[in-house]
Design a protein around this motif. Structure first.
Motif, mmCIF file in Angstrom:
data_model
loop_
_atom_site.group_PDB
_atom_site.id
_atom_site.type_symbol
_atom_site.label_atom_id
_atom_site.label_comp_id
_atom_site.label_asym_id
_atom_site.label_seq_id
_atom_site.Cartn_x
_atom_site.Cartn_y
_atom_site.Cartn_z
ATOM 1 N N GLY A 24 0.818 -1.210 0.000
ATOM 2 C CA GLY A 24 0.000 0.000 0.000
ATOM 3 C C GLY A 24 0.851 1.258 0.000
ATOM 4 N N TYR A 25 1.951 1.220 0.745
ATOM 5 C CA TYR A 25 2.848 2.375 0.798
ATOM 6 C C TYR A 25 3.489 2.627 -0.564
ATOM 7 C CZ TYR A 25 6.556 5.489 2.439
ATOM 8 O OH TYR A 25 7.387 6.549 2.620
ATOM 9 N N VAL A 26 4.052 1.577 -1.156
ATOM 10 C CA VAL A 26 4.711 1.730 -2.456
ATOM 11 C C VAL A 26 3.683 2.036 -3.549
ATOM 12 C CG1 VAL A 26 6.105 0.576 -4.205
ATOM 13 C CG2 VAL A 26 6.610 0.225 -1.778
ATOM 14 N N GLY A 27 2.542 1.353 -3.499
ATOM 15 C CA GLY A 27 1.519 1.573 -4.515
ATOM 16 C C GLY A 27 0.960 2.977 -4.505
ATOM 17 N N SER A 28 0.959 3.612 -3.332
ATOM 18 C CA SER A 28 0.421 4.975 -3.249
ATOM 19 C C SER A 28 1.253 5.967 -4.047
ATOM 20 C CB SER A 28 0.344 5.424 -1.780
ATOM 21 O OG SER A 28 1.648 5.625 -1.244
ATOM 22 N N ARG A 46 2.826 15.400 -4.762
ATOM 23 C CA ARG A 46 1.780 14.377 -4.847
ATOM 24 C C ARG A 46 2.182 13.108 -4.097
ATOM 25 N NH1 ARG A 46 0.197 14.807 -11.312
ATOM 26 N NH2 ARG A 46 -1.033 16.730 -11.171
ATOM 27 N N ARG A 47 3.427 12.715 -4.264
ATOM 28 C CA ARG A 47 3.892 11.510 -3.575
ATOM 29 C C ARG A 47 3.939 11.724 -2.068
ATOM 30 N NH1 ARG A 47 8.474 8.228 -6.934
ATOM 31 N NH2 ARG A 47 7.178 7.744 -8.754
ATOM 32 N N PHE A 48 4.341 12.906 -1.658
ATOM 33 C CA PHE A 48 4.344 13.217 -0.233
ATOM 34 C C PHE A 48 2.932 13.108 0.334
ATOM 35 C CE2 PHE A 48 3.961 16.184 3.313
ATOM 36 C CZ PHE A 48 4.999 15.755 4.132
ATOM 37 N N THR A 49 1.952 13.608 -0.404
ATOM 38 C CA THR A 49 0.558 13.505 0.030
ATOM 39 C C THR A 49 0.133 12.055 0.163
ATOM 40 O OG1 THR A 49 0.014 15.612 -1.051
ATOM 41 C CG2 THR A 49 -1.818 14.140 -0.515
ATOM 42 N N SER A 50 0.516 11.234 -0.828
ATOM 43 C CA SER A 50 0.130 9.820 -0.811
ATOM 44 C C SER A 50 0.698 9.091 0.400
ATOM 45 C CB SER A 50 0.605 9.138 -2.098
ATOM 46 O OG SER A 50 -0.055 9.659 -3.229
ATOM 47 N N VAL A 51 2.004 9.242 0.625
ATOM 48 C CA VAL A 51 2.625 8.510 1.725
ATOM 49 C C VAL A 51 2.170 9.064 3.076
ATOM 50 C CG1 VAL A 51 4.624 7.876 0.337
ATOM 51 C CG2 VAL A 51 4.710 9.954 1.706
ATOM 52 N N VAL A 54 -1.157 7.289 3.666
ATOM 53 C CA VAL A 54 -0.944 5.882 4.002
ATOM 54 C C VAL A 54 -0.350 5.742 5.398
ATOM 55 C CG1 VAL A 54 0.331 3.794 3.391
ATOM 56 C CG2 VAL A 54 -0.728 5.176 1.592
ATOM 57 N N SER A 55 0.604 6.597 5.724
ATOM 58 C CA SER A 55 1.226 6.540 7.051
ATOM 59 C C SER A 55 0.224 6.867 8.152
ATOM 60 C CB SER A 55 2.413 7.516 7.115
ATOM 61 O OG SER A 55 3.397 7.172 6.165
ATOM 62 N N ALA A 56 -0.680 7.811 7.872
ATOM 63 C CA ALA A 56 -1.695 8.171 8.862
ATOM 64 C C ALA A 56 -2.712 7.052 9.059
ATOM 65 C CB ALA A 56 -2.400 9.453 8.425
ATOM 66 N N LEU A 57 -2.980 6.298 7.990
ATOM 67 C CA LEU A 57 -3.951 5.201 8.073
ATOM 68 C C LEU A 57 -3.351 3.911 8.629
ATOM 69 C CD1 LEU A 57 -5.925 5.655 4.719
ATOM 70 C CD2 LEU A 57 -6.675 6.263 7.031
#
Length: 247
Positions: A24-28, A46-51, A54-57
């Protein structure tokens, strides 16, 4: 036998959950469609937003997994995840110091090559490996060279992942692996070829070898759980109630 089977199923579920979190982390990182290179500011944001999402979830995912499996923990969930203050000073300093010892050779090389501006020297020395898809997309090198680089990167990151996991298990803190990861990303992989071609290569090679030797000598002493509080090493026990408790 039934208890052993239950334990094996719990271990399998744990491994599967860890794999899903990692995927999930890499896929984000790849949910955004873009023709821009990965180092473009827009892509980075965008990548910072994604990770970040994921980190928050991830704690929520861990809590749901615990509820589903009935896994019982003594300390609070965040503490088990390495977020606590007990032993925080040692956890902040010692693992980073250990990692810097491993990079003793590259650091000496930087000081020798850039004596007046160390920070700029580190920036110039920084080396990151691009992903296979992007290299192929922008035609940066041959296909064989790109995949050989990818194999090397995978091996390097796998070893580093094992190292940071070791630090987390030994210290029980998240801050140590985060700082070590940041330091290694900033330094990049040591430029061994440049060291071998350096005018003072014997001196530099000496510090490279000295750093590796000191690293292995200090690996266990500097990660001694006694420095990091009561939750430095998490081990599972199975009490009479057949539920697992992490102490």
């Amino acid at each position: 036998m039934a208890e052993q089977g239950s334990g094996a199923q719990l271990c399998a579920a744990s491994a599967a959950s860890c794999l899903l979190l990692a995927c999930g982390y890499v896929g984000s990182l790849y949910v955004w469609r873009s023709q821009l290179p990965r180092d473009h500011p827009t892509v980075i944001k965008r990548r910072f937003t994604s990770v970040l999402i994921v980190s928050a979830l991830s704690p929520l995912w861990l809590w749901m997994w615990r509820q589903h499996t009935g896994f019982k923990t003594g300390p609070p969930l965040l503490k088990l995840m390495g977020v606590h203050l007990e032993g925080i000073v040692a956890a902040t300093c010692l693992p980073l110091l250990l990692t810097m010892v491993l990079f003793f050779g590259p650091l000496i090389q930087l000081v020798m090559d850039y004596p007046w501006d160390f920070i700029d020297g580190v920036k110039m020395f920084l080396a990151h490996f691009h992903h296979v898809i992007e290299l192929l997309k922008f035609r940066q090198g041959t296909v064989a060279g790109i995949f050989l680089s990818a194999v090397f990167q995978f091996s390097y990151t796998a070893v580093f992942g094992a190292y940071t996991a070791f630090i987390f298990i030994r210290t029980g803190h998240l801050i140590g692996p985060v700082l070590c990861h940041s330091f290694c990303n900033y330094m990049g992989f040591p430029a061994i070829g440049a060291a071998l071609d350096h005018p003072q290569k014997l001196t530099i090679i000496f510090f490279y070898l000295l750093g590796v030797v000191l690293f292995f000598l200090l690996l266990f002493p500097l990660t001694d759980p006694a420095f990091y509080g009561s939750l430095a090493v998490c081990h599972l026990t199975r009490p009479d109630t057949s539920t697992s408790v992490c102490t």
